[in-house]
Structures are given as C-alpha cells and as structure tokens.
Design a protein around this motif. Structure first.
Motif, short mmCIF file in Angstrom:
data_model
loop_
_atom_site.label_atom_id
_atom_site.label_comp_id
_atom_site.label_asym_id
_atom_site.label_seq_id
_atom_site.Cartn_x
_atom_site.Cartn_y
_atom_site.Cartn_z
N ARG B 133 0.81 -1.21 0.00
CA ARG B 133 0.00 0.00 0.00
C ARG B 133 0.85 1.26 0.00
N ILE B 134 2.15 1.11 -0.15
CA ILE B 134 3.07 2.25 -0.09
C ILE B 134 2.64 3.32 -1.10
N SER B 135 2.71 4.58 -0.68
CA SER B 135 2.34 5.64 -1.63
C SER B 135 3.00 6.95 -1.21
N GLY B 136 2.75 7.99 -2.00
CA GLY B 136 3.29 9.30 -1.70
C GLY B 136 4.80 9.34 -1.85
N LEU B 137 5.47 10.12 -1.02
CA LEU B 137 6.92 10.27 -1.10
C LEU B 137 7.64 8.95 -0.90
N ASN B 138 7.08 8.10 -0.01
CA ASN B 138 7.72 6.81 0.22
C ASN B 138 7.75 5.96 -1.05
N LEU B 139 6.69 6.06 -1.85
CA LEU B 139 6.65 5.32 -3.12
C LEU B 139 7.71 5.86 -4.07
N LEU B 140 7.85 7.19 -4.07
CA LEU B 140 8.87 7.83 -4.92
C LEU B 140 10.26 7.33 -4.52
N PHE B 141 10.54 7.35 -3.21
CA PHE B 141 11.83 6.87 -2.72
C PHE B 141 12.05 5.42 -3.13
N SER B 142 11.00 4.61 -3.01
CA SER B 142 11.12 3.20 -3.33
C SER B 142 11.44 3.01 -4.81
N ASN B 143 10.76 3.79 -5.66
CA ASN B 143 11.00 3.66 -7.11
C ASN B 143 12.39 4.13 -7.50
N LEU B 144 12.93 5.07 -6.74
CA LEU B 144 14.27 5.59 -7.05
C LEU B 144 15.36 4.78 -6.35
N ASN B 145 14.94 3.65 -5.74
CA ASN B 145 15.87 2.82 -4.97
C ASN B 145 16.55 3.57 -3.84
N LEU B 146 15.83 4.52 -3.26
CA LEU B 146 16.37 5.25 -2.12
C LEU B 146 15.67 4.75 -0.86
N ASP B 147 15.66 3.43 -0.68
CA ASP B 147 14.84 2.84 0.38
C ASP B 147 15.18 3.37 1.78
N PHE B 148 16.45 3.80 1.95
CA PHE B 148 16.84 4.26 3.30
C PHE B 148 16.10 5.54 3.68
N LEU B 149 15.51 6.24 2.68
CA LEU B 149 14.79 7.47 2.98
C LEU B 149 13.34 7.21 3.40
N ILE B 150 12.86 5.99 3.13
CA ILE B 150 11.47 5.68 3.48
C ILE B 150 11.30 5.76 4.99
N ASN B 151 10.33 6.53 5.44
CA ASN B 151 10.14 6.64 6.89
C ASN B 151 8.67 6.80 7.23
N LYS B 152 8.40 6.89 8.51
CA LYS B 152 7.01 6.90 8.97
C LYS B 152 6.44 8.30 9.10
N TRP B 153 7.21 9.30 8.68
CA TRP B 153 6.73 10.68 8.68
C TRP B 153 6.10 11.08 10.00
N HIS B 154 4.84 11.59 9.92
CA HIS B 154 4.27 12.13 11.15
C HIS B 154 3.86 11.05 12.14
N THR B 155 3.96 9.77 11.76
CA THR B 155 3.63 8.73 12.73
C THR B 155 4.89 8.24 13.46
N THR B 156 6.04 8.86 13.17
CA THR B 156 7.25 8.54 13.91
C THR B 156 7.05 8.85 15.39
N GLU B 157 7.57 7.98 16.25
CA GLU B 157 7.42 8.24 17.69
C GLU B 157 8.16 9.51 18.09
N THR B 158 7.59 10.25 18.98
CA THR B 158 8.16 11.47 19.56
C THR B 158 8.45 12.57 18.53
N TRP B 159 9.15 12.24 17.44
CA TRP B 159 9.58 13.26 16.49
C TRP B 159 8.61 13.47 15.35
#
Lengths: 416, 295
Positions: B133-159
């Motif tokens: 179900r990946i989408s948005g910026l994470n999908l872009l990162f995935s397509n560009l093989n920049l998987d290390f950039l994929i993150n949980k955005w505003h659902t990240t704990e604390t930050w």
C-alpha cells in the motif's frame, strides 16, 4: 459555507421573532440537528413530510447546522441555550452525552408521560430504557439505532488461512496469532477515536455486560484486577494491528478488510452502508459477527430528540417527538439513513441484509451503551478517558493508564 | 482652533474601532482570565473562584507536557528550517540569474495557500503505509531505490511533529526568502565592492558583512515565524486529525473546552498561549514603534 448557514440561521431567527411579534398565532416548531447531508438529511426530510401531513397547521422549522458529528451544531446550540433562546427540540446522542450535559444544566424535560401515552415502553427493548434515563426519568426519544460491537471480516482471508470466525476473546487472539504468522495483518485499525471504539468493545468482551455496565454506574471498580485483565487484553489486541493506524480514517481501515489487506476490523454498523456504497456483496466480500466475547450483547448508540425546558412551542414539540418515536416516522427515516429502528416492531422487509440481522439482535439481545458515541459517559468523562488512552498508546504504560482511568471516573464520573 | 477641531474629528472617527477593540479583544481577554480562574466545567457557567488551580494542574498534566514538547520541537524545526532555507534561496536569487521574477513568485506561491490545503496535500505525500500500500513520497523513494529514505513521517514516535514542520517550512520559507531578498537589496553595493577590494572571499562577505547587516530581518523573521508556530492548529488537524501524539496546546484547548466542557481549563490554556505569544510580540512591537518614530 458556514457563513451562509449562519446568515440563514440569523435570518430564520429574525424571521421567527418577527412572526412572534406579529402575534399571528401561526403554530410552528423549531427542530435543531446536524443532519444536513446524505442519508441523514434525506431521512429527516422524510420524517418532516410525515409531520406536515399529520399536523398541517404547524410550520416545521428545520434548524440544521452542518459539521461532522455535530461539533459546530453543538457549539451553536450551547450559545443559544446560554442566551436563553432554546429551539423547541434538538438532536443528541442518546444517553449520558445528553443527560450529563443538558439535564445537569436543567435544559431538557423528562418524557415519561409521553412514553406511557404512546406505549413506547412496550415496543422498545427493556434494557434500553435505563440507559437513556436518569433517576427514573426518560429524557429523549431515540429515532435510530446503530450497533458499535460489530467485527467485520474478510471471509476469503479467513478461509485461506483456515481460521473460523472467533466468538470468544481467546479464540480471537489465537486466530490473530495464526494470521500474523501467515503474514496477514490480523486487525485493521484507524485514528484515535477508532482505538477508543475498539477499547470499549474489548472491555465489553472481557468483562461481560453486567460488569461493563458497572463501569459506568460506579459498581465495577476501575482499579480492580478484572479491569486490569481486560486492559491487558486490549493491549494484546493492539499488537495485531497495522503500523500506520494513526494516518487512517475509519473508512481507510474498513477498506483494508474489503481489499484483503487485513482480516478483521471493529467498527460500528455504519460500515455496512459504506461497503454497500463501494458495491460490495454481503457475506462474500465482507462478513460480520459480534466482537468476540460479546455474543448476545448489543452495544448501541442512537440519535435522539429532546424537549427543551421553556420550549416556545411545547405542544408542537410534543407532536414532533410523537412522529420521531412513531413506527411510521422511524420506518421512513431508518432505511434511508442506514440504521435500524429504536422500536422493535418495524417492517423488516424495508431493510437490507445486514440491518435485518441487526434488528433480530436488537429485539433479543441484552442492550448496553457505547462510550465513544456518547451513551454511557458524559462529555467530560469521555474526553478524559480519550486523553488517557492517547497517552497509553504513546508510552504503553498499562499501570499508569489504569490509574488515569480511576482518576477520570472519580473526577467526572460516579466513582467516589 | 482649526488644529483642535481636526484632532476632535479624528478622535470621533477612530472611536468606533477603539471601542470595538476594547470590547472584543481586551474585554474578552479579561473574561478569559476570569474563566481560567474559575471551576467552570459543563455547559452552565460556574464562576466559583478556583485560585490558580487550573494552571497548576496543567503543568502536572501529562498531556500538557506532550504539548510543550511538541511545540518546542515544531518551533525549533520550523523556525530554523524556514530561516536557513529562506536565506539560501534569497542569496541564490540575488546572484542576478535569469528569470528571477519567475522563481521569486514560484517560491512565494505556497504562502498564498491556506494551511488546510497544504495539510491535505502533505497528508497524501507523507503517507506512512508500508508494503503493497506504499504511496506518496515513500513510493517515490522506493521507485528511485532510495529505500533508506522511506520513513514513517508524522507517525514517527516522539519526532512525528517534525514532519508537520516540514510542511510548514514548505509553506513559509518563500516568505522568509522575500524578507531576506528585500534586506539584501537594501545593502549598498559599495560595501560589497569595498570588501572585495580588501580581498575578502564570498563566504567572508556573507559571514561578516551581509549577515550582521541582515540581523533586523532575521529578528523579524524569528518573531513572525515563532508566533505562528506557537498558534499552529489547522495544519496539524489537516494532516493528522486531533490525535494525541501530535497534540499541541491549541488542539488541547479546543478539545478540552468544546468536547470535554472543561471551560476553566481551556481558558487557562488560552491565556498561557497568549502569554507565550506576547513574550515574543510585545518587545518586537516596542522596538518597531521606536525605530519608526525615529525615522
């Protein structure tokens, strides 16, 4: 949009003042709600039509204010009540959301005589009445009924993984273990209020109807070991959910089940209307069962209408309440809105497959109230529970969570 | 005589707005202070004096501690991010490149959009869904093989709140750029030339000449952005709804007052917000008034 409605309201109010000043004696009734769109507005229109046919001499003033779940409407209503200008009747979730707020403020009248005169005590479930009463006084007329403790599932996902529909808490946890091991998200969950919704159903499933009711009248101790065990169940259930729940609405979460991305979802029965809207077929694309541990219990919520203290047109307001509680009125409203009648004698053939099964349960099950949707706790108490839940989801500290629940009941509930 | 009449007329003309401001701003502030010192809970007003209890309870309230933490993170990321990015864009545009007007408008446009619209768009971009179900910026990162950039955005704990600040930076950095660009343009070219003749490098020119001269601009930007971040409400609600991990004082105020009917507590949060904004704004207004009367 809001401005327009505000302007419209002002015009209506000025117009009604002008009418009153003229003293023409034209009878009217002003009914306040937040039913402004979709099936709700269509259902209200259908009821208004019946009212107009029955009482042609009374002018019906539909004072609806737009906004999801009535947030804006309730703010407008609060202002009008504080200014001593109540509408004759208004909409509210049946139970403590109305009683805790408006009975405490002496703004609504008991309706026992109306219930007796209309014979409603015989056609509404016996276990419903205490939930919409305070000190023996009944305060509102429920128009529709929704069920909160429904577990929706994807039949194909369950069949593929050899899982039967669970009926007890233990079966449910075991089933979700199997699904998790198979790489399926066992339970779809959405934003914070859906977590509160899940919590109340798990509390009910773990404690049973009597103990669950006791939470809200003070006879079950929030600090007891049973409640700890129930909360532990809830914490366990949370571990089976999708990681991105915070970013999903209830529709998004329900859709995970429809699409086969998740096996279960706990949501009120308005989800059935959403599935029909998506063009899905009952029992092949989605199935339903009571939340495990709650078989034979109907956790309800309801929209209902009240009678204002000092209603400008009390007699006409009573006429409106008669229509709202009548078989004819409820049969006109509910099929359009996608809910069932509060009365148990409505014509089943008017309703869809899910709603028919809900009607069977409504007339035979033990009825308990929903927390998230305003039946069992007043607004202040509910908002304190919601905050405690939010903090628990962040820090996972169950002991602190339970202590906060005990404190919330003492500060805003019946606990001493 | 004529002068007196003029003065009299001006007072008459301005008095309606003065009266309105007195009632609708200062009167209501005073009323909120009164409510914040009361025990009002529920729909009917209750002005029983509660001393400072509402305030004291807030500071031991775990939810309010989350709010303070979130506000600090948001303010830090948003203000620093907007200023650094805005300054960088201003310096780039100041190099006299072709189509400067086009880029200037381009960077400024996000400011013309309401926070709600920004919030909805960034809600799509920052979709934290995983797997199929990946989408948005994470999908872009995935397509560009920049998987290390994929993150949980505003659902990240604390930050997680820092992700919301990203959307706010996107919206307001163009405005900061405009402030800096105007500041850069007002610095006489002779100063730069003199420095160049003395053998200063570009970096030294910016570090020792431009930045000190731009200090008033930086102060303005700090204050404007700072008070916006203290009041943030709509952007967060549009991205993530009213949920506790991304709670801020303004959201707590709304929920506790209108959903929970704790009017006393809500008013106390409102007054605390007012004080924190006033700490930023009042010295700034005094400073501006002083410099304006001098000029």
């Amino acid at each position: 949009m809001n401005k327009k409605i505000f302007a419209l309201l002002s015009v209506l109010m000025i117009a009604s003042l002008a009418l009153a000043a003229c003293g023409g004696g034209a009878k009217k009734v002003e009914v306040f709600s937040w039913w402004t769109g979709g099936g709700e507005a269509a259902g209200l229109d259908a009821m208004i039509k019946i009212f107009n046919a029955k009482y042609p001499s009374v002018e019906f003033i539909n004072a609806a204010v737009a906004g999801g779940a009535g947030t804006n409407a309730r703010a407008v209503l609060a202002t009008r009540l504080q200014a001593g200008d109540p509408p004759d009747s208004w909409q509210g979730h049946a139970g403590q959301e109305l009683i805790g707020t408006y009975v405490a403020g002496k703004q609504i009248q008991p309706l026992n005589d109306l219930y007796e005169a209309e014979g409603w005590l015989d056609v509404m479930p016996e276990t419903l009445i205490p939930l919409i009463s305070q000190d023996g006084n009944i305060y509102s007329v429920p128009v529709n009924i929704h069920r909160a403790n429904v577990m929706w599932y994807n039949p194909k996902v369950l069949a593929d993984n050899g899982v039967a529909v669970p009926t007890t808490m233990d079966e449910w946890l075991a089933a979700m273990d199997t699904l998790k091991a198979a790489g399926v998200t066992p339970l779809a969950l959405g934003e914070q209020w859906t977590k509160l919704h899940l919590m109340e159903t798990v509390l009910l499933g773990s404690l049973g109807a009597d103990k669950y009711n006791g939470l809200w009248d003070g006879s079950t101790d929030w600090g007891s070991a049973e409640v700890t065990a129930a909360l532990e169940n809830y914490a366990k259930v949370l571990t089976y959910t999708n990681s991105d729940s915070t970013s999903l609405s209830w529709q998004d979460a329900a859709q995970l089940v429809i699409n086969g991305d998740a096996a279960f979802n706990v949501m009120g029965d308005w989800a059935a209307g959403y599935f029909i809207e998506l063009g899905k077929t009952a029992m092949t694309d989605y199935g339903w069962a009571p939340v495990p541990g709650t078989v034979g219990v109907f956790q309800f919520l309801s929209d209902s209408f009240v009678l204002a203290v000092g209603a400008p047109n009390e007699e006409a307001a009573m006429d409106w309440l008669k229509v709202a509680g009548s078989k004819e009125g409820q049969e006109a409203f509910n099929p359009v809105k996608g809910s069932i009648c509060a009365r148990t004698d409505c014509d089943k053939s008017l309703f869809g497959e899910y709603l028919q099964s809900a009607m069977d349960d409504w007339s035979s099950n033990v009825v308990v109230g929903s927390l998230t949707h305003g039946v069992v706790a007043n607004d202040s108490w509910k908002s304190e529970i919601d905050t405690a839940l939010g903090l628990f989801i962040q820090d996972g500290d169950l002991a602190k969570f339970q202590a906060a629940l005990v404190a919330a009941c003492a500060a805003s509930g019946p606990c001493k | 005589m004529f002068k007196d009449k003029d003065r009299y007329l001006s007072i008459v003309l301005i008095s309606p707005s003065i009266i309105a401001v007195l009632i609708f701003i200062y009167g209501f502030i005073a009323w909120s202070v009164r409510v914040s010192l009361s025990e009002w809970k529920g729909l009917t007003p209750d002005y029983t004096f509660a001393k400072l209890n509402n305030y004291i309870n807030l500071f031991s309230d775990p939810r309010f501690q989350v709010d303070i933490r979130n506000t600090l993170i948001f303010t830090g990321v948003f203000v620093v991010g907007s200023i650094v990015l805005g300054f960088f864009m201003a310096v780039m545009l100041d190099q006299g490149l072709k189509g400067e007007g086009f880029f200037r408008s381009l960077f400024l446009f996000p400011m013309a959009i309401s926070y709600i619209v920004t919030g909805v768009v960034w809600r799509w971009l920052m979709n934290p869904a995983e797997g199929d179900r990946i989408s948005g910026l994470n999908l872009l990162f995935s397509n560009l093989n920049l998987d290390f950039l994929i993150n949980k955005w505003h659902t990240t704990e604390t930050w997680g709140i820092a992700a919301i600040a990203l959307a706010a930076i996107w919206q307001m950095s163009g405005y900061t750029m405009a402030l800096y660009l105007a500041g850069l343009r007002s610095i006489p070219i002779e100063l730069r030339e003199a420095a160049q003749i003395d053998g200063a490098t570009e970096l030294q020119i910016y570090r020792h000449i431009m930045l000190p001269l731009l200090a008033p601009v930086t102060l303005s930007a700090l204050i404007i952005l700072g008070h916006m971040s203290l009041k943030v409400f709509d952007l967060i609600v549009a991205v993530a709804g009213k949920q506790l991990p991304l709670d801020v004082p303004a959201i707590y105020m709304w929920q506790t007052t209108f959903d929970g009917l704790f009017y006393g507590r809500g008013a106390a949060i409102g007054i605390l917000l007012l004080i924190s904004v006033a700490v930023l704004i009042i010295p700034y207004i005094r400073y501006t008034l002083k410099t304006e009367t001098q000029a």
